[in-house]
Each structure stands twice: as structure tokens, then as C-alpha cells.
Design an enzyme around this catalytic site. Structure first.
Site, PDB file in Angstrom:
ATOM      1  N   GLN A   1      -9.129   1.433  -2.142  1.00  0.00           N
ATOM      2  CA  GLN A   1      -9.736   1.423  -0.817  1.00  0.00           C
ATOM      3  C   GLN A   1     -10.945   2.351  -0.741  1.00  0.00           C
ATOM      4  O   GLN A   1     -10.866   3.529  -1.094  1.00  0.00           O
ATOM      5  CB  GLN A   1      -8.723   1.852   0.250  1.00  0.00           C
TER       6      GLN A   1
ATOM      7  N   GLU B   1     -13.011   4.013   2.057  1.00  0.00           N
ATOM      8  CA  GLU B   1     -12.855   4.267   3.482  1.00  0.00           C
ATOM      9  C   GLU B   1     -13.392   5.638   3.887  1.00  0.00           C
ATOM     10  O   GLU B   1     -12.854   6.294   4.774  1.00  0.00           O
ATOM     11  CB  GLU B   1     -11.386   4.112   3.899  1.00  0.00           C
TER      12      GLU B   1
ATOM     13  N   ARG C   1       0.844  -1.195   0.000  1.00  0.00           N
ATOM     14  CA  ARG C   1       0.000   0.000   0.000  1.00  0.00           C
ATOM     15  C   ARG C   1       0.876   1.241   0.000  1.00  0.00           C
ATOM     16  O   ARG C   1       1.573   1.523   0.976  1.00  0.00           O
ATOM     17  CB  ARG C   1      -0.923   0.023   1.221  1.00  0.00           C
TER      18      ARG C   1
END
Length: 248
Positions: A130, A132, A53
Site C-alpha cells: 500500500q 498511502e 490485509r
């Protein structure tokens, strides 16, 4: 399993534990290009997929991590289809994307020892984005539908913060938002994962059909394990004093 220590030794130790994937984090961990490279080298001999990441959805950083030899990236803080499209473009050479060409200098191409790497590189790259934030949940279907997004990883911690209940990943509203995102990604025919360090939450999401779950981290295991060991042998008052340094 997350690997956040920045240590190639710990990465190798975790890679041999039996997990399907080893998540090398450079967003919230003391990892830079050099330490990620060392960890990729350390885990290469083990039957686990190394996932990296980057700290941000940035064209230059994505290029650099790919050139190191990372083949699966999880891109944080993707809030919209436009964010997802930018991540995909950064991961592919023209004309599909905008990845800079430096294969003769890069481990990813084995310094041009891989035949036709430039034309085949896209076959080796997996892009996971992602979700989020509350905004991303609302855009989950559009994000998942972006061509070149292979999967979506849901982060309940930042999602909870964006919904005004920071630190409450199991809040009913957060859980409902995660469930909504899972359904949207599945409907788009893409892989979906979630972070869930609590066993009950992890198993619940597995029962819902998620494809991958982050269930623990090296630093968290060491912290909780060392605390448990100390609690068996060290008087509680002494342990509390040891855990509260006057300064850093």
C-alpha cells in the site's frame, strides 16, 4: 469489496455478491487470526479472490496469515523500497526470504498434503503493498520496482492525512498524488489499485486504467442502508436520539 465486520457469515454473503475480490481487513477491523481463518473458510466456495490485509508490515504476522491459507496479502503503510523488500522477504521461504517453516502445522500446505509445497509456495503468494503517504508517493517508482511486489494499492484516506488535508480524499492535491502513483506503478509494469468508495471517483480511476478498485464495505453498506430505512419510518428527532448513546 471490503469485509470489515469480522463475521464469517457476512464474509460469505459478500463473497456471493459477484465482486472479483473480497478484501478481509485486519488493520482497521475487529479481525484476528481466528476470525480471518473462519472467513477464508467461509468464502472458499465462491468465485471471488480473498485478499487479506494484516494490521502491519510485520514478519511474524505475515507468516501467520500465510500459514492460515491467505494467498494474497495487501501490506499497509509501505513508505519505501526497503519496506516493500521486507514485506516480500516475509512472504517467501529461504533462500528468497525469511518466512518461517511450519507447513506440517499449517492450513496453507493442507498440513503437508500439498506435494512439494515448500518449493512451490512462492507460486501461490501474491504481495500487494500500500502506498498511502506523501513519502510513499515520492518513492512509488522504487516501491513498484521491487522484485516480488506484484501490485500496489493506493489508499487516498491516509494519503490525505499525510498531506495535511485529512478527510479530503478528493482534494486536488490528493487526486494528483494518486494519479502520479498510478502512472509510476504502471510504468514499472505492475498491477495498481485504489480505494474509492465514491462512484464518480471509482469510475474516474477505472478510466485511468487501474486494475482493481475497492468500491465499498460491508459495514458501510449496512450503516447507510439501515439509516436510509430508518429515515423512511422513524421521526427524525427520535432517530437522532437513538444514534447518540450516552456512552459505549
Amino acid at each position: 469489496m471490503w469485509v470489515c465486520s469480522g463475521s464469517p457469515l457476512i464474509a460469505e454473503l459478500c463473497a456471493g455478491a459477484g465482486f472479483d475480490w473480497t478484501f478481509i481487513d485486519a488493520e482497521h477491523s475487529p479481525n484476528g487470526l481466528e476470525s480471518v481463518l473462519a472467513q477464508l473458510q467461509a468464502v472458499r466456495g465462491y468465485p471471488t479472490v480473498p485478499v487479506v490485509r494484516p494490521p502491519v508490515n510485520d514478519t511474524v504476522l505475515i507468516k501467520q496469515f500465510l500459514d492460515l491459507g491467505a494467498q494474497t496479502l495487501i501490506i499497509p503503510m509501505v513508505h519505501s523500497a526497503a519496506d516493500a523488500e521486507a514485506a516480500v522477504a516475509a512472504a517467501h521461504y529461504p533462500p528468497r526470504g525469511v518466512r518461517g517453516v511450519g507447513s506440517a502445522l499449517a492450513r496453507s500446505a493442507r498440513w503437508n498434503r500439498i506435494p512439494d509445497y515448500l518449493s512451490r509456495a512462492s507460486e501461490t503468494v501474491t504481495i500487494i503493498v500500500q502506498i498511502e503517504s506523501a513519502e510513499a508517493v515520492a518513492n512509488a517508482a522504487q516501491i513498484a520496482a521491487v522484485d516480488g511486489v506484484d501490485g500496489v494499492f493506493i489508499g487516498p484516506s491516509d494519503l490525505a492525512a499525510s498531506m495535511g488535508v485529512i478527510g479530503q480524499q478528493d482534494h486536488p492535491d490528493v487526486v494528483a498524488a494518486v494519479d502520479e502513483s498510478i502512472r509510476a506503478v504502471k510504468a514499472a509494469g505492475k498491477f495498481v489499485g485504489v480505494n474509492a468508495f465514491g462512484e464518480a471517483s471509482a469510475r474516474r480511476y477505472m478510466d485511468l486504467g487501474v486494475d482493481f478498485v475497492g468500491v465499498g464495505a460491508d459495514v458501510a453498506l449496512l450503516a447507510r442502508g439501515s439509516e436510509a430505512l430508518a429515515a423512511k419510518f422513524v421521526p427524525q428527532d427520535a432517530a437522532q436520539q437513538a444514534g447518540t448513546p450516552a456512552s459505549y
